[in-house]
Design an enzyme around this catalytic site. Sequence first.
Site, PDB file in Angstrom:
ATOM      1  N   ASP A 118      -2.324   2.789  20.162  1.00 67.18           N
ATOM      2  CA  ASP A 118      -1.113   3.214  20.875  1.00 67.18           C
ATOM      3  C   ASP A 118      -1.107   2.834  22.355  1.00 67.18           C
ATOM      4  OD1 ASP A 118      -3.299   5.030  21.055  1.00 67.18           O
ATOM      5  OD2 ASP A 118      -1.982   6.632  21.754  1.00 67.18           O
ATOM      6  N   GLU A 152      -3.992   7.948  20.132  1.00 68.68           N
ATOM      7  CA  GLU A 152      -5.157   8.463  20.871  1.00 68.68           C
ATOM      8  C   GLU A 152      -4.715   9.165  22.147  1.00 68.68           C
ATOM      9  OE1 GLU A 152      -8.234   9.234  23.414  1.00 68.68           O
ATOM     10  OE2 GLU A 152      -6.838   7.674  23.997  1.00 68.68           O
TER      11      GLU A 152
HETATM   12 NI    NI Z   1      -7.897   4.533  25.871  1.00 67.09          NI
END
Ligand code: NI
Length: 405
Positions: free
Chosen positions: A91, A149
């Site tokens: 991401d 994340e």
């Molecule tokens: Ni990172």
Amino acid sequence: MTNATPHTITDLRERIQAAAAALKDEMTANRRQLHQHPELSFKEVRTSAFIKQQLDQWDIHWEAIAGTGVIAVIQGAGPSDKVIALRADIDALPIAEANNITYKSVNEGVMHACGHDVHTASLLGVAHILNGLRTQFSGTVKLIFQPGEELLPGGAQQIIEAGGLNNPRADVVLGQHVMPAIPVGKIGVRTGLFMASMDEIKIEVYGKGGHGAEPHKGIDPVVITCTLLQALQQLVSRNTSPFMPSVLSFGKLQADGAINIIPDKVLIEGTFRTLDEAWRDTAHLQIQQLAEDLVTGMGGQCRVEIRKGYPHLKNDEVFGAGMIAFFEEYIGAAHVMPQDIWMASEDFAYYTRERPSFFYLLGVRNEAQQITSSLHTPTFNVDERALELGAGLMAYATLRWLGHG
Ligand code: NI
């Protein structure tokens, strides 16, 4: 094949190095493709499709997991029960890119400012390398392309809950992160405690506003909050064990009064970070208690909200030491740099709680080319030569752990 000799190690290293070098252009193109089309956490639809399409191209079996996540499996031809999981996060961040590059983000306000494009392109490179060698190794490699994340509660937990570390059951997990403080061509490593837990703290202090000329007629939440901020620092200086790194930082302080107006309310927001879960819980209670007692004692009222983020990240000592030895074989000990504890936070921490795991840093800095910006900044970029090492090193360490060379 499990009895490593200098000759076979050299042979394996040279073959992986050649394979990684041959994939340099492909990985660079993939990284730029991903960089140009960054997507926010858990919305990585195009990114996920891109990963699947790449894997299809090499006939690598994959399954969707945790929404936009992808897990691919490369099964070696030889008989072995060993399973290693390799993880990349996919991401991007809500940051507007300020780089002047041909592959600048076309998604306004979204940017791969944490290098997850590099992690993804590198893991695709590892897939390509290992798939080419599948008839020549034993064991199983799981490639985890993890969503989200950057956004709590994080994609790692979802991958784990969805059974991503099972069927086949991964024995160990390996992951890397780009690091702009480390020069390209080098790797940063640390076994044991490595990264911090991260919690978000929001405190609202209520008083009774009024005219600045008549403070005695109200309850000034600005003065109360200033006292509270000072007092909270004692948590780190007086209550924390000197042997346990802890950070308490408040970056937001909002008092909507004016030159001559005392407001009714003040808001502060900050972060607490440490590397011990028991102390983390105790600290939360102490923050709450101190805020309530102090604010009440000064005549105000307060509301404390603590949102738990990722836990601390502890690399496995034994698995980590093994990986470091393989890294040193691959690039030489001089290029493997020991690291201090890093107070940033990573949801790779969840894997470290499930399996012996190792998370390490990939150097991407190039001072001559002015590639020095920190992670999460609008000018963050990498020296793309890091891709060749990132993929080669991971592929090599994977095969060594599976018993080759
Ligand atoms: Ni990172």
